[in-house]
Design a protein around this motif. Structure first.
Motif, short mmCIF file in Angstrom:
data_model
loop_
_atom_site.label_atom_id
_atom_site.label_comp_id
_atom_site.label_asym_id
_atom_site.label_seq_id
_atom_site.Cartn_x
_atom_site.Cartn_y
_atom_site.Cartn_z
N SER A 1 -5.77 3.14 5.50
CA SER A 1 -5.21 4.56 5.58
C SER A 1 -3.59 4.40 5.58
N THR B 1 0.88 -1.31 0.03
CA THR B 1 -0.01 0.09 0.01
C THR B 1 1.07 1.34 0.00
N SER C 1 -4.83 0.13 -1.73
CA SER C 1 -4.68 1.09 -0.80
C SER C 1 -6.08 2.17 -0.34
N THR C 2 -7.17 1.75 -0.92
CA THR C 2 -8.21 2.49 -0.73
C THR C 2 -8.89 1.56 0.36
#
Length: 507
Positions: free
Chosen positions: A237, A181, A233-234
């Motif tokens: 955080s 990420t 990555s969504t």
């Protein structure tokens, strides 16, 4: 007694429905212990799912579909891959009106790739960013060992690279170490549903400090015969260089594969690691690898302590400074092994530090070739042995390297180069791999080859052999490459024998 007799008939019919046949043996066919030996028979149906290759308008994709010549049942069968029906397209069709939906259905019913006979590859091409995911089925003689390779070339841009993936079978549980990420990465999990009812999947992420909490990855609906890409990555955080992805389904089944793209090193597909195990083999590290990163994860309640060895041409060595690896439970561990191959192709072997304490782990390698702005990346997950048979479908006249690794006893394999997709006669060669070594070879090429061809590896004798195929297609000074592992293709299955026992009719 009539009801008992009918129950016997019903049971026999059920067995035939599940296995595709019912076999009855005489008592004399039992083994020494009196048990009936299971028969290994060719499968009669196979499913494959190819993720959407659309990365760029400049993407050029080739599909190569192949079934080894041995074949299965006498039935001719079919082997077709058709476009999936994405939820996004359905929505746009609805907005466009009823005629748009009919057009989409017609498109999804037309095969994108169709294989007519075994022993010779069939190919198809697609261009641009809107090529859909494919859902495929093979039956009859084309089902055993059916393999399809999806190879995409993107010459420039953030997604540039040679991206190769062996289209996967649907399942309910997948592990992907070596995802990320980090801000420099853009990793998508592609979920494809082959069935006529919706599937519901969960995506869990684990970083160096444990679980990356997120409710967004829970209960992801994958519509019937559709594909859904999820940018990981969504889901969190937290930016982490090394992440392990765990995909499971609550209902239904999916094909899952990760597309990983890096700003500096390009992109490729990351397929699932072999199931968690105490000993893992990661075959096929190229001789000219400039950077190798090992990412491992222990999914259970116990930490794992492993011995790390590189199996090269002449034997096993321990990477300096990384002879041992400690993996904390439910935490992803990444280790930079740099250019450990030093000009000699090899494979990584992970074994328990204590033989009486084997903690299951999953693992994958991130491998880089080249330097500066001319780098390219590929991924090698832990994989099982070739077993009875394994196939890499897309090979060219030049650019293929076959890596064979025998982690234990010496093993011998037979490698068959199929007929070419546009011409050429198959050829066969046998290789013996000394125990504890990796043998990297330029594989045989069909006589008079035209087009592409398939490589099929079969175990002949000795200990288990693990394999991987590297396809290198350099472009614009970039050493573009992709690596596909070759685990057993599951072309045959064990089916228990049934014995007719009329004593059950006695009251």
């Amino acid at each position: 007694m009539k009801s008992t007799y009918l129950s016997l008939i019903a049971g026999t019919v059920a067995l035939a429905a599940v296995t595709g046949f019912a076999a009855f043996t005489a008592p004399g066919d039992a083994d020494a212990d009196g048990a009936k030996a299971a028969a290994r028979l060719p499968v009669e149906r196979s499913s494959l799912l190819c993720p959407a290759p659309g990365l760029s308008e400049l993407a050029e994709t080739t599909y190569t579909s192949f079934t080894p010549a041995a074949g299965g049942s006498g039935a001719a069968g079919i082997a077709e891959l058709k476009p999936s029906v994405s939820a996004a397209t359905d929505a746009s069709d609805t907005a466009a009106g009823k005629s748009g939906k009919k057009s989409k259905k017609a498109d999804s019913d037309k095969p994108a790739v169709s294989l007519k006979k075994s022993g010779k590859p069939a190919t198809a091409d697609a261009s641009g960013s809107d090529a859909p995911a494919l859902v495929g089925t093979a039956t009859g003689a084309l089902a055993p060992g059916w393999t399809t390779q999806q190879t995409t070339t993107v010459g420039v841009g953030a997604s540039r690279g040679l991206l190769g993936v062996s289209c996967t079978a649907p399942d309910t549980d997948f592990w992907f170490p070596a995802a990320s990420t980090a801000k420099s990465r853009e990793d998508y999990v592609h979920l494809t549903n082959p069935d006529d009812t919706a599937a519901v999947a969960d995506i869990e992420l684990y970083g160096p400090d444990g679980s990356l909490k997120s409710d967004v990855g829970e209960g992801i609906t994958v519509p019937a015969r559709s594909s859904v890409p999820v940018l990981i990555s969504t889901l969190s955080s937290t930016a982490a260089d090394d992440v392990t992805i765990h995909v499971t389904t609550r209902t239904g089944r999916v094909g899952a594969v990760v597309r990983a793209a890096d700003e500096k090193t390009g992109s490729d597909w990351l397929t699932a690691s072999a199931d968690p195990a105490g000993t893992l083999v990661l075959p096929g590290i190229p001789a000219d690898a400039t950077d190798v990163r090992l990412v491992a994860f222990a999914p259970g309640e116990d930490d794992a302590d492993l011995k790390v060895k590189l199996l090269g041409k002449n034997g096993a060595i321990s990477p300096a400074g990384h002879e041992d690896l400690h993996i904390k439970s439910n935490m992803t561990t990444g280790v930079d092994l740099k250019n450990l191959t030093r000009g000699e192709a090899g494979s990584l072997l992970l074994t328990p530090a204590q033989s009486d304490r084997a903690t299951p782990v999953v693992a994958a390698l991130r491998v880089v070739r080249g330097s500066g702005d001319k780098q390219e990346v590929a991924f090698i997950p832990a994989t099982g042995p070739v077993g009875a048979q394994a196939t890499a479908a897309d090979n060219r006249a030049k650019g293929s390297t076959l890596s064979l690794t025998a982690p234990g006893a010496t093993g011998t394999v037979k490698v068959t180069a199929s007929a070419g997709s546009e011409g050429g006669a198959r050829t066969v060669k046998t290789y013996t791999v000394k125990g504890g070594t990796t043998l990297a070879v330029t594989p045989p090429v069909p006589d008079g080859l035209k087009g592409s061809y398939a490589l099929t590896v079969e175990t002949e004798s000795g200990g288990p052999v693990h394999a991987a195929r590297t396809l290198a297609l350099p472009e614009n000074g970039i050493p573009m490459f992709t690596v596909q592992t070759l685990p057993d293709d599951g072309g045959t299955v064990e089916v228990p024998r049934a014995e007719q026992d009329l004593s059950v009719l006695d009251d």
